[in-house]
Design an enzyme around this catalytic site. Sequence first.
Site, PDB file in Angstrom:
ATOM      1  N   HIS A 261     -17.220 -18.688  -8.497  1.00 11.71           N
ATOM      2  CA  HIS A 261     -16.348 -19.835  -8.769  1.00 11.71           C
ATOM      3  C   HIS A 261     -17.181 -21.073  -9.133  1.00 11.71           C
ATOM      4  O   HIS A 261     -16.993 -21.662 -10.204  1.00 11.71           O
ATOM      5  CB  HIS A 261     -15.473 -20.125  -7.547  1.00 11.71           C
ATOM      6  CG  HIS A 261     -14.517 -21.265  -7.741  1.00 11.71           C
ATOM      7  ND1 HIS A 261     -13.213 -21.094  -8.127  1.00 11.71           N
ATOM      8  CD2 HIS A 261     -14.693 -22.607  -7.657  1.00 11.71           C
ATOM      9  CE1 HIS A 261     -12.627 -22.268  -8.254  1.00 11.71           C
ATOM     10  NE2 HIS A 261     -13.498 -23.219  -7.967  1.00 11.71           N
ATOM     11  N   GLU A 262     -18.105 -21.429  -8.256  1.00 19.30           N
ATOM     12  CA  GLU A 262     -18.921 -22.614  -8.537  1.00 19.30           C
ATOM     13  C   GLU A 262     -19.792 -22.377  -9.778  1.00 19.30           C
ATOM     14  O   GLU A 262     -20.034 -23.291 -10.550  1.00 19.30           O
ATOM     15  CB  GLU A 262     -19.777 -22.982  -7.320  1.00 19.30           C
ATOM     16  CG  GLU A 262     -18.980 -23.332  -6.059  1.00 19.30           C
ATOM     17  CD  GLU A 262     -17.917 -24.404  -6.266  1.00 19.30           C
ATOM     18  OE1 GLU A 262     -18.125 -25.309  -7.110  1.00 19.30           O
ATOM     19  OE2 GLU A 262     -16.857 -24.346  -5.601  1.00 19.30           O
ATOM     20  N   HIS A 265     -17.829 -23.300 -12.814  1.00 17.57           N
ATOM     21  CA  HIS A 265     -17.846 -24.755 -13.021  1.00 17.57           C
ATOM     22  C   HIS A 265     -19.175 -25.185 -13.648  1.00 17.57           C
ATOM     23  O   HIS A 265     -19.218 -25.992 -14.578  1.00 17.57           O
ATOM     24  CB  HIS A 265     -17.695 -25.487 -11.679  1.00 17.57           C
ATOM     25  CG  HIS A 265     -16.286 -25.589 -11.165  1.00 17.57           C
ATOM     26  ND1 HIS A 265     -15.281 -26.189 -11.892  1.00 17.57           N
ATOM     27  CD2 HIS A 265     -15.727 -25.209  -9.989  1.00 17.57           C
ATOM     28  CE1 HIS A 265     -14.153 -26.158 -11.160  1.00 17.57           C
ATOM     29  NE2 HIS A 265     -14.396 -25.563 -10.016  1.00 17.57           N
ATOM     30  N   GLU A 291     -11.217 -26.327 -13.784  1.00 17.56           N
ATOM     31  CA  GLU A 291     -10.858 -25.258 -12.845  1.00 17.56           C
ATOM     32  C   GLU A 291     -10.635 -23.929 -13.581  1.00 17.56           C
ATOM     33  O   GLU A 291     -10.882 -22.858 -13.019  1.00 17.56           O
ATOM     34  CB  GLU A 291      -9.618 -25.672 -12.044  1.00 17.56           C
ATOM     35  CG  GLU A 291      -9.332 -24.863 -10.797  1.00 17.56           C
ATOM     36  CD  GLU A 291     -10.396 -24.970  -9.696  1.00 17.56           C
ATOM     37  OE1 GLU A 291     -11.288 -25.841  -9.784  1.00 17.56           O
ATOM     38  OE2 GLU A 291     -10.344 -24.151  -8.769  1.00 17.56           O
TER      39      GLU A 291
HETATM   40 ZN    ZN Z   1     -13.039 -25.253  -8.379  1.00 18.96          ZN
END
Ligand code: ZN
Length: 496
Positions: A261-262, A265, A291
């Site tokens: 997830h990170e 980003h 996101e």
């Molecule tokens: Zn996020």
Amino acid sequence: LNTLTAYRNIVGDMGKLASALSLLGWDQQTHMPAKGVAIRSQVTGKLSKMLFEFLVSAELGAYLAELRNADGLSELERASVRRVGKDHDRNRAIPAELIEEQSIAQSQAQTAWVAARQASDFAAFQPHLEKMVGYARKFAEYYGYEEHPYDALLEDYEPGMTCRKLKAIIEPLRAELVPFLRRLMEKGTRPDTSLLDGTFDAETQRRLCRRALEVIRYDFEAGDLADVAHPFTTTIGPGDVRITNRYLEAQLLSSLFGALHEGGHALYNQGMPEELYALGLARGASNGIHESQSRMIENQVGRSLQFWTFFQPVLAEFFPQFKKAKANDLCAAANVVSPSLIRVEADEVTYNFHIMVRFEIEAGLLDGSIDVADLPRLWNDAMKRYLGVVPPNDAQGVLQDVHWSMGYFGYFPSYMLGNLYAAQMFRTLRKEIPTLDASIQAGNFEPLLGWLREKVHRHGGAYEPQELMRRITGHELDGSHFVSYVTEKYGAIYKL
Ligand code: ZN
């Protein structure tokens, strides 16, 4: 010195201050000793004030006024004037005393929230929340709006989004997904997760996550990975985009999906050219678009069978008990759906319901149709309607998120929009790269990253979200792509 050069200088200086603040913030969360907090808050307070003064300065206002009507600007320069100009206007719209007042109330509200959540005592937080809602309503009046005061606040997180548009997105999603969830729970076969039972050494998890980040092409020469309690990604500047993560020994997949997830980003910011940084455009098109990049890597990619076919032997290098595990079983175990009380632990099917609950409440608080005092009851009612579960106490209910204590009203919808944008983009991506599944299965993430770089990352904040979606997918956000993604995927996993 012409106006454009002067404008670029001031925006460049603001970027340097923002970079220093990001680094200080990252250090504060990862390395700063407890006794450093007093001097650190003085330093960040001073730098934040300087940055704010640059942003609202009459000097910047004069350059913006001139450049808004000027010919001969490049497309990126025009985008910069548009976005920096909007920030300038919005921040000037609020009287300085009100900003100061709100920021004092905010730190009191946060302290009160921490204590109230610990004691599961909504009444103790209520007066603070009433204050924060009051400020949000005042800010909305100062910013201005056409239809609903919530629109004025949404603009900070999701430019162009409105309460009416959100309702139009949410209505069909809810109509499809609420009965789908019920069918999954009643008629579906829940995947067996027992192969993930056990204790998993944190240091080994840390090394596994580094490997996963290398796999998705996160550039460690332009980044770093540190430990924190609540993972986040921060951008110091071009060539320096840092990730944080945490490792729970009883939950192997939590750190892995946190890293993906990170990492998603971080790939976004690592893919922004230096030119964007110089123009104040090295940010997402919106919070929701940012996101979408993390969700896509975490879910569309990381929770797919193709990924697990490649990743099972990698996992077994670090944790040999998975040598004989089947990709199929690992993938199914990574995709368990369970209606739960806590947003941050929600799966792909139920996540958006948590946002719908918050959206209903926030919109009502802003237009005055909901009183703060009624929130625990309204929260629990909405949880029952959407998810069929009711929190046993307010700590696990209405008090679970930090956002409202910080005055962040209008932030939550971006999380949902991220899921929807991701599904729509991924559909286009697969169409344009028919060999995508095969390359992911072979551990080759270059085609995926190349596409994201070209279509999304390199533009940074140059386009508003709907314009970006039109350019990438041919049309504006359409939640039906998410519905078909989720019903096909989970219908198969749950053998419906
Ligand atoms: Zn996020």
